[in-house]
Write a protein that holds these residues in place. Structure first.
Motif, PDB file in Angstrom:
ATOM      1  N   ALA A 169       0.838  -1.207   0.000  1.00 26.91           N
ATOM      2  CA  ALA A 169       0.000   0.000   0.000  1.00 26.91           C
ATOM      3  C   ALA A 169       0.870   1.253   0.000  1.00 26.91           C
ATOM      4  N   GLU A 170       1.958   1.230   0.760  1.00 23.99           N
ATOM      5  CA  GLU A 170       2.870   2.382   0.793  1.00 23.99           C
ATOM      6  C   GLU A 170       3.540   2.594  -0.556  1.00 23.99           C
ATOM      7  N   ARG A 171       3.922   1.520  -1.200  1.00 31.53           N
ATOM      8  CA  ARG A 171       4.545   1.653  -2.523  1.00 31.53           C
ATOM      9  C   ARG A 171       3.555   2.197  -3.548  1.00 31.53           C
ATOM     10  N   ARG A 172       2.302   1.760  -3.487  1.00 32.86           N
ATOM     11  CA  ARG A 172       1.284   2.307  -4.401  1.00 32.86           C
ATOM     12  C   ARG A 172       1.078   3.792  -4.133  1.00 32.86           C
ATOM     13  N   ARG A 173       1.021   4.175  -2.845  1.00 36.21           N
ATOM     14  CA  ARG A 173       0.848   5.586  -2.498  1.00 36.21           C
ATOM     15  C   ARG A 173       2.023   6.418  -3.000  1.00 36.21           C
ATOM     16  N   ALA A 174       3.236   5.904  -2.815  1.00 35.63           N
ATOM     17  CA  ALA A 174       4.436   6.627  -3.265  1.00 35.63           C
ATOM     18  C   ALA A 174       4.454   6.764  -4.782  1.00 35.63           C
ATOM     19  N   LEU A 175       4.003   5.736  -5.483  1.00 34.93           N
ATOM     20  CA  LEU A 175       3.942   5.812  -6.946  1.00 34.93           C
ATOM     21  C   LEU A 175       2.941   6.865  -7.395  1.00 34.93           C
ATOM     22  N   ARG A 176       1.761   6.878  -6.763  1.00 32.19           N
ATOM     23  CA  ARG A 176       0.759   7.901  -7.118  1.00 32.19           C
ATOM     24  C   ARG A 176       1.306   9.301  -6.847  1.00 32.19           C
ATOM     25  N   GLU A 177       1.982   9.470  -5.708  1.00 28.29           N
ATOM     26  CA  GLU A 177       2.554  10.768  -5.376  1.00 28.29           C
ATOM     27  C   GLU A 177       3.620  11.172  -6.390  1.00 28.29           C
ATOM     28  N   SER A 178       4.454  10.229  -6.791  1.00 35.99           N
ATOM     29  CA  SER A 178       5.496  10.497  -7.779  1.00 35.99           C
ATOM     30  C   SER A 178       4.888  10.889  -9.128  1.00 35.99           C
ATOM     31  N   GLN A 179       3.841  10.182  -9.520  1.00 36.72           N
ATOM     32  CA  GLN A 179       3.184  10.494 -10.788  1.00 36.72           C
ATOM     33  C   GLN A 179       2.553  11.879 -10.742  1.00 36.72           C
ATOM     34  N   LEU A 180       1.932  12.214  -9.616  1.00 34.18           N
ATOM     35  CA  LEU A 180       1.321  13.532  -9.475  1.00 34.18           C
ATOM     36  C   LEU A 180       2.387  14.623  -9.484  1.00 34.18           C
ATOM     37  N   THR A 181       3.481  14.401  -8.777  1.00 33.01           N
ATOM     38  CA  THR A 181       4.577  15.373  -8.762  1.00 33.01           C
ATOM     39  C   THR A 181       5.124  15.582 -10.165  1.00 33.01           C
ATOM     40  N   ASP A 182       5.257  14.492 -10.912  1.00 31.17           N
ATOM     41  CA  ASP A 182       5.742  14.575 -12.286  1.00 31.17           C
ATOM     42  C   ASP A 182       4.786  15.404 -13.146  1.00 31.17           C
ATOM     43  N   ARG A 183       3.476  15.149 -12.997  1.00 31.96           N
ATOM     44  CA  ARG A 183       2.502  15.905 -13.780  1.00 31.96           C
ATOM     45  C   ARG A 183       2.546  17.384 -13.443  1.00 31.96           C
ATOM     46  N   VAL A 184       2.639  17.696 -12.170  1.00 32.51           N
ATOM     47  CA  VAL A 184       2.638  19.095 -11.738  1.00 32.51           C
ATOM     48  C   VAL A 184       3.924  19.791 -12.162  1.00 32.51           C
ATOM     49  N   SER A 185       5.048  19.101 -12.095  1.00 30.77           N
ATOM     50  CA  SER A 185       6.327  19.735 -12.425  1.00 30.77           C
ATOM     51  C   SER A 185       6.442  20.090 -13.901  1.00 30.77           C
ATOM     52  N   ARG A 186       5.648  19.447 -14.744  1.00 30.58           N
ATOM     53  CA  ARG A 186       5.703  19.767 -16.179  1.00 30.58           C
ATOM     54  C   ARG A 186       4.866  20.983 -16.533  1.00 30.58           C
ATOM     55  N   ARG A 187       4.141  21.516 -15.591  1.00 33.35           N
ATOM     56  CA  ARG A 187       3.304  22.688 -15.870  1.00 33.35           C
ATOM     57  C   ARG A 187       4.027  23.949 -15.421  1.00 33.35           C
ATOM     58  N   ARG A 188       3.782  25.000 -16.169  1.00 32.39           N
ATOM     59  CA  ARG A 188       4.407  26.257 -15.789  1.00 32.39           C
ATOM     60  C   ARG A 188       3.494  26.994 -14.811  1.00 32.39           C
ATOM     61  N   PRO A 189       4.072  27.735 -13.887  1.00 29.32           N
ATOM     62  CA  PRO A 189       3.256  28.498 -12.932  1.00 29.32           C
ATOM     63  C   PRO A 189       2.512  29.620 -13.645  1.00 29.32           C
ATOM     64  N   LEU A 190       1.379  29.996 -13.100  1.00 29.30           N
ATOM     65  CA  LEU A 190       0.605  31.100 -13.663  1.00 29.30           C
ATOM     66  C   LEU A 190       1.290  32.421 -13.350  1.00 29.30           C
ATOM     67  N   ASP A 191       1.308  33.304 -14.329  1.00 33.35           N
ATOM     68  CA  ASP A 191       1.803  34.649 -14.057  1.00 33.35           C
ATOM     69  C   ASP A 191       0.594  35.565 -13.887  1.00 33.35           C
ATOM     70  N   SER A 192       0.831  36.831 -13.623  1.00 33.04           N
ATOM     71  CA  SER A 192      -0.272  37.757 -13.336  1.00 33.04           C
ATOM     72  C   SER A 192      -1.206  37.924 -14.533  1.00 33.04           C
ATOM     73  N   ASP A 193      -0.683  37.863 -15.763  1.00 36.29           N
ATOM     74  CA  ASP A 193      -1.538  37.962 -16.949  1.00 36.29           C
ATOM     75  C   ASP A 193      -2.475  36.759 -17.039  1.00 36.29           C
ATOM     76  N   ASP A 194      -1.945  35.575 -16.743  1.00 34.94           N
ATOM     77  CA  ASP A 194      -2.782  34.370 -16.756  1.00 34.94           C
ATOM     78  C   ASP A 194      -3.908  34.491 -15.742  1.00 34.94           C
ATOM     79  N   ILE A 195      -3.571  34.965 -14.562  1.00 37.06           N
ATOM     80  CA  ILE A 195      -4.572  35.092 -13.505  1.00 37.06           C
ATOM     81  C   ILE A 195      -5.642  36.088 -13.906  1.00 37.06           C
ATOM     82  N   SER A 196      -5.253  37.187 -14.531  1.00 36.37           N
ATOM     83  CA  SER A 196      -6.230  38.181 -14.999  1.00 36.37           C
ATOM     84  C   SER A 196      -7.177  37.561 -16.016  1.00 36.37           C
ATOM     85  N   ARG A 197      -6.628  36.769 -16.943  1.00 36.80           N
ATOM     86  CA  ARG A 197      -7.478  36.128 -17.948  1.00 36.80           C
ATOM     87  C   ARG A 197      -8.424  35.111 -17.314  1.00 36.80           C
ATOM     88  N   VAL A 198      -7.949  34.363 -16.338  1.00 37.48           N
ATOM     89  CA  VAL A 198      -8.790  33.364 -15.677  1.00 37.48           C
ATOM     90  C   VAL A 198      -9.921  34.043 -14.920  1.00 37.48           C
TER      91      VAL A 198
END
Length: 122
Positions: free
Chosen positions: A54-83
């Motif tokens: 169960a711990e290994r499955r949890r760690a894998l899910r966390e790693s996959q989520l971290t990988d997905r998030v790290s490939r995205r760029r942070p929002l800048d102020s222009d992005d926030i204004s548009r949203v």
């Protein structure tokens, strides 16, 4: 049991956490032990194996989520204004969902945000 886990996990702190998790699982599930199916030691090792899995499955899910998030760029102020200018209907179309579904999700997100603020989370 600690040696069983230590042979499978490199970090001694994680081993200690897993031993605690196993002991907690044993206390919570002691009523499920059936002597006719094997010894107490075998049952204990089964609980340890399941806890480690169960711990290994949890760690894998966390790693996959971290990988997905790290490939995205942070929002800048222009992005926030548009949203901030996007309507719920436009957001629903961009997400490929119905506007009613988007309104429900927005409502739930606002409730979660309000609850987080009341607990002091930010």
């Amino acid at each position: 049991m600690a040696r069983f886990l230590a042979r499978r996990v490199d970090d001694p702190h994680q081993v200690a956490d897993l031993v605690a998790d196993v002991l907690l699982a044993v206390m919570e599930s002691a009523h499920t032990y059936r002597p006719e199916r094997g010894s107490e030691v075998a049952w204990l090792y089964g609980v340890a194996r399941n806890t480690l899995s169960a711990e290994r499955r949890r760690a894998l899910r966390e790693s996959q989520l971290t990988d997905r998030v790290s490939r995205r760029r942070p929002l800048d102020s222009d992005d926030i204004s548009r949203v901030e200018k996007v309507t719920v209907t436009e957001a629903a179309a961009a997400l490929g969902i119905r506007s009613g579904t988007a309104m429900v999700r927005l409502h739930r997100a606002r409730l979660a945000g309000a609850a987080a603020c009341s607990w002091g989370w930010r």
